[in-house]
Scaffold this motif. Structure first.
Motif, PDB file in Angstrom:
ATOM      1  N   UNK A  38     103.800  21.210  70.351  1.00 43.54           N
ATOM      2  CA  UNK A  38     104.200  21.301  71.479  1.00 43.54           C
ATOM      3  C   UNK A  38     105.086  22.418  71.504  1.00 43.54           C
ATOM      4  N   UNK A  39     106.014  22.566  70.465  1.00 43.59           N
ATOM      5  CA  UNK A  39     107.127  23.419  70.432  1.00 43.59           C
ATOM      6  C   UNK A  39     106.349  24.937  70.378  1.00 43.59           C
ATOM      7  N   UNK A  40     105.473  25.065  69.588  1.00 43.30           N
ATOM      8  CA  UNK A  40     104.868  26.644  69.105  1.00 43.30           C
ATOM      9  C   UNK A  40     104.225  26.840  70.682  1.00 43.30           C
ATOM     10  N   UNK A  41     103.621  25.878  71.191  1.00 41.54           N
ATOM     11  CA  UNK A  41     102.771  26.077  72.499  1.00 41.54           C
ATOM     12  C   UNK A  41     103.758  26.689  73.400  1.00 41.54           C
ATOM     13  N   UNK A  42     104.948  25.956  73.593  1.00 38.84           N
ATOM     14  CA  UNK A  42     105.682  26.140  74.524  1.00 38.84           C
ATOM     15  C   UNK A  42     106.520  27.665  74.465  1.00 38.84           C
ATOM     16  N   UNK A  43     106.502  27.992  73.070  1.00 36.12           N
ATOM     17  CA  UNK A  43     106.998  29.337  72.897  1.00 36.12           C
ATOM     18  C   UNK A  43     106.113  30.358  73.210  1.00 36.12           C
ATOM     19  N   UNK A  44     104.877  30.188  73.036  1.00 35.94           N
ATOM     20  CA  UNK A  44     103.747  30.992  73.248  1.00 35.94           C
ATOM     21  C   UNK A  44     103.483  31.201  74.755  1.00 35.94           C
ATOM     22  N   UNK A  45     103.553  30.089  75.525  1.00 36.91           N
ATOM     23  CA  UNK A  45     102.820  30.189  76.862  1.00 36.91           C
ATOM     24  C   UNK A  45     103.901  29.543  77.850  1.00 36.91           C
ATOM     25  N   UNK A  46     104.888  29.088  77.595  1.00 38.69           N
ATOM     26  CA  UNK A  46     105.749  28.554  78.475  1.00 38.69           C
ATOM     27  C   UNK A  46     106.182  27.066  78.097  1.00 38.69           C
ATOM     28  N   UNK A  47     106.980  26.331  78.603  1.00 39.19           N
ATOM     29  CA  UNK A  47     107.566  24.780  78.547  1.00 39.19           C
ATOM     30  C   UNK A  47     106.223  24.038  79.007  1.00 39.19           C
ATOM     31  N   UNK A  48     105.331  24.247  80.044  1.00 35.60           N
ATOM     32  CA  UNK A  48     104.504  23.338  80.425  1.00 35.60           C
ATOM     33  C   UNK A  48     103.282  23.432  79.348  1.00 35.60           C
ATOM     34  N   UNK A  49     103.113  24.309  78.427  1.00 36.82           N
ATOM     35  CA  UNK A  49     102.119  24.210  77.756  1.00 36.82           C
ATOM     36  C   UNK A  49     102.335  23.117  76.720  1.00 36.82           C
ATOM     37  N   UNK A  50     103.321  22.819  76.140  1.00 36.82           N
ATOM     38  CA  UNK A  50     103.630  21.784  75.299  1.00 36.82           C
ATOM     39  C   UNK A  50     102.965  20.335  75.657  1.00 36.82           C
ATOM     40  N   UNK A  51     103.217  19.801  76.643  1.00 36.24           N
ATOM     41  CA  UNK A  51     102.490  18.757  76.932  1.00 36.24           C
ATOM     42  C   UNK A  51     100.970  18.779  77.295  1.00 36.24           C
ATOM     43  N   UNK A  52     100.663  19.959  77.827  1.00 37.28           N
ATOM     44  CA  UNK A  52      99.172  20.153  77.977  1.00 37.28           C
ATOM     45  C   UNK A  52      98.445  20.116  76.666  1.00 37.28           C
ATOM     46  N   UNK A  53      99.033  21.000  75.691  1.00 34.18           N
ATOM     47  CA  UNK A  53      98.472  21.114  74.398  1.00 34.18           C
ATOM     48  C   UNK A  53      98.214  19.790  73.730  1.00 34.18           C
ATOM     49  N   UNK A  54      99.441  18.930  73.568  1.00 29.15           N
ATOM     50  CA  UNK A  54      99.330  17.598  72.993  1.00 29.15           C
ATOM     51  C   UNK A  54      98.318  16.750  73.685  1.00 29.15           C
ATOM     52  N   UNK A  55      98.149  16.707  74.845  1.00 30.37           N
ATOM     53  CA  UNK A  55      97.121  16.038  75.584  1.00 30.37           C
ATOM     54  C   UNK A  55      95.848  16.413  75.291  1.00 30.37           C
ATOM     55  N   UNK A  82      93.340  23.636  65.415  1.00 32.71           N
ATOM     56  CA  UNK A  82      92.522  24.404  66.354  1.00 32.71           C
ATOM     57  C   UNK A  82      93.364  24.758  67.554  1.00 32.71           C
ATOM     58  N   UNK A  83      94.124  24.045  68.116  1.00 37.84           N
ATOM     59  CA  UNK A  83      94.996  24.109  69.312  1.00 37.84           C
ATOM     60  C   UNK A  83      96.120  25.089  68.968  1.00 37.84           C
ATOM     61  N   UNK A  84      96.734  24.897  67.650  1.00 36.31           N
ATOM     62  CA  UNK A  84      97.946  26.030  67.102  1.00 36.31           C
ATOM     63  C   UNK A  84      97.326  27.367  67.281  1.00 36.31           C
ATOM     64  N   UNK A  85      96.071  27.525  66.553  1.00 37.32           N
ATOM     65  CA  UNK A  85      95.596  28.797  66.511  1.00 37.32           C
ATOM     66  C   UNK A  85      95.245  29.416  67.755  1.00 37.32           C
ATOM     67  N   UNK A  86      94.732  28.603  68.466  1.00 39.00           N
ATOM     68  CA  UNK A  86      94.438  28.989  70.145  1.00 39.00           C
ATOM     69  C   UNK A  86      95.621  29.372  70.722  1.00 39.00           C
ATOM     70  N   UNK A  87      96.696  29.112  70.627  1.00 41.88           N
ATOM     71  CA  UNK A  87      97.828  29.394  71.510  1.00 41.88           C
ATOM     72  C   UNK A  87      98.969  30.526  70.906  1.00 41.88           C
ATOM     73  N   UNK A  88      98.552  30.724  69.432  1.00 43.42           N
ATOM     74  CA  UNK A  88      99.303  31.892  69.001  1.00 43.42           C
ATOM     75  C   UNK A  88      98.830  33.152  69.476  1.00 43.42           C
ATOM     76  N   UNK A  89     100.017  34.186  69.634  1.00 38.57           N
ATOM     77  CA  UNK A  89      99.788  35.235  70.041  1.00 38.57           C
ATOM     78  C   UNK A  89      99.742  36.433  68.774  1.00 38.57           C
ATOM     79  N   UNK A  91      97.121  37.768  67.003  1.00 37.72           N
ATOM     80  CA  UNK A  91      96.046  38.820  67.128  1.00 37.72           C
ATOM     81  C   UNK A  91      94.833  38.400  66.155  1.00 37.72           C
ATOM     82  N   UNK A  92      94.943  37.309  65.427  1.00 35.13           N
ATOM     83  CA  UNK A  92      94.031  36.742  64.488  1.00 35.13           C
ATOM     84  C   UNK A  92      93.286  35.514  64.958  1.00 35.13           C
ATOM     85  N   UNK A  93      92.812  35.517  66.193  1.00 31.55           N
ATOM     86  CA  UNK A  93      92.199  34.402  66.764  1.00 31.55           C
ATOM     87  C   UNK A  93      92.926  33.755  67.649  1.00 31.55           C
ATOM     88  N   UNK A  94      94.011  33.909  68.165  1.00 29.33           N
ATOM     89  CA  UNK A  94      94.866  33.151  69.306  1.00 29.33           C
ATOM     90  C   UNK A  94      94.487  33.686  70.555  1.00 29.33           C
TER      91      UNK A  94
END
Length: 104
Positions: A38-55, A82-89, A91-94
């Motif tokens: 949730x924290x990594x997703x929030x850093x990458x796409x914004x605070x709403x991304x954390x709950x969405x990614x964990x759901x 998979x979710x962590x990789x998909x939300x990273x910025x 350049x290696x599959x994010x």
């Protein structure tokens, strides 16, 4: 201000109430794993991304045909990876690279 993450007892209480209400009594919640996602997703796409990614991780793990507690744990861990990789910025599959290196 104290957050639930600062007080694991509060997370335990919440988990106990929810697992009882949802009839998933044998589930052990890996707080650090989910909170990290949730924290990594929030850093990458914004605070709403954390709950969405964990759901979505929970949904994906639930859709996996499993038998036994260990299989559920492995399904959650794989979905988090998979979710962590998909939300990273990175350049290696994010997220900047489409769906490369994910379950899609």
């Amino acid at each position: 201000m104290t957050t639930p993450a600062d007080d694991p007892g509060r997370l335990d209480d919440l988990s106990r109430r929810l697992t009882q209400a949802l009839q998933i009594l044998d589930l052990d919640v890996d707080y650090p794993l989910l909170l990290g996602l949730a924290a990594e997703t929030a850093r990458s796409v914004g605070p709403d991304g954390g709950p969405i990614s964990t759901f979505l991780v929970g949904y994906a793990a639930g859709m996996t045909r499993t038998s036994g507690k260990q299989a559920v744990t492995e399904a959650v861990q794989r979905a988090v990876e998979v979710a962590t990789q998909a939300t990273r910025n990175t350049g290696d599959g994010g997220r900047d690279d489409g769906w490369a290196h994910t379950a899609q």
